[in-house]
Motif scaffolding. Structure first.
Motif, mmCIF file in Angstrom:
data_model
loop_
_atom_site.group_PDB
_atom_site.id
_atom_site.type_symbol
_atom_site.label_atom_id
_atom_site.label_comp_id
_atom_site.label_asym_id
_atom_site.label_seq_id
_atom_site.Cartn_x
_atom_site.Cartn_y
_atom_site.Cartn_z
ATOM 1 N N PHE A 43 47.668 15.845 6.968
ATOM 2 C CA PHE A 43 46.623 15.338 5.998
ATOM 3 C C PHE A 43 47.079 15.607 4.420
ATOM 4 N N GLY A 44 46.474 14.883 3.595
ATOM 5 C CA GLY A 44 46.856 15.101 2.066
ATOM 6 C C GLY A 44 47.813 13.752 1.802
ATOM 7 N N GLY A 45 48.182 13.911 0.459
ATOM 8 C CA GLY A 45 49.182 13.185 0.140
ATOM 9 C C GLY A 45 49.685 13.256 -1.265
ATOM 10 N N MET A 46 50.645 12.578 -2.172
ATOM 11 C CA MET A 46 51.102 12.732 -3.289
ATOM 12 C C MET A 46 51.560 14.330 -3.350
ATOM 13 N N GLY A 47 52.534 14.777 -2.397
ATOM 14 C CA GLY A 47 53.384 15.940 -2.535
ATOM 15 C C GLY A 47 52.480 17.070 -2.023
#
Length: 197
Positions: A43-47
């Motif tokens: 899940f999530g993104g951009m670090g």
């Protein structure tokens, strides 16, 4: 009479004692990709990410005697984060399949949903099970914690264990024999009491 009662007590204890139970577990996230172990979801993104990885048990054997039940692990979920972690996408589903080989082959699925946010040091993540009980050919599996809180990576290396109570149900033939023996014992006691009067 005493010997008859002692014999029935031994038989009753033998009826409760069950064969070992052997099973393996796999999972599927969001109903896609098939059941496997290990299996992961991100899940999530951009670090800023959260990954949850399930590792099941393979040919785990437990003994339910003499109590008729035992507690066992169905596998572990490990959380790992980068950056600030992430929030679990609402509506993410979780299915855990138990595949039993002993005492007889069969399978059943627990199901639930994932929710919450997990960072390196804190967690509101959890699995809320909608199916907490399965029966596989007379062996019952019951999830012990619902909802199940998922720990952050800073606690226990992020490992959460899924625990179940495993119960074996006596075979109908054994219960019939036990019932017949108890009925015979009751008749013998009644005859002895009549003979005294």
């Amino acid at each position: 009479m005493t010997a008859l009662v002692a014999g029935l007590m031994v038989f009753a204890a033998a009826g409760v004692k069950a064969d070992p139970v052997t099973f393996s577990t796999t999972v599927q996230f969001n109903g896609a990709g098939g059941f496997s172990s290990p299996n992961a979801i991100v899940f999530g993104g951009m670090g800023n990410q959260l990954s949850l990885t399930f590792t099941g048990v393979t040919n785990s054997t437990v003994d339910t005697s003499p109590a008729g039940f035992t507690f066992a692990s169905l596998g572990e979920i490990q959380s790992a984060t980068t950056g600030t972690g992430a929030t679990i996408t609402p509506g993410t589903t979780f299915q855990l399949r138990v595949t039993q080989t002993v005492p007889s082959a069969g399978s059943g699925d627990f199901s639930g949903t994932l929710s919450g946010t997990i960072s390196q040091n804190s967690s509101t993540g959890q699995i809320t099970f909608t199916v907490t009980h399965i029966d596989i050919n007379g062996v019952q599996y019951d999830i012990q914690n619902n909802p199940l809180a998922l720990v952050p990576p800073s606690t226990n290396n992020g490992v959460t264990t899924i625990q179940a109570r495993i119960t074996t149900v006596p075979e109908p033939a054994s219960m019939l024999l036990l019932g017949t023996g108890l009925a015979g014992l009751a008749g013998a006691v009644r005859r002895k009491l009549r003979a005294r009067n």
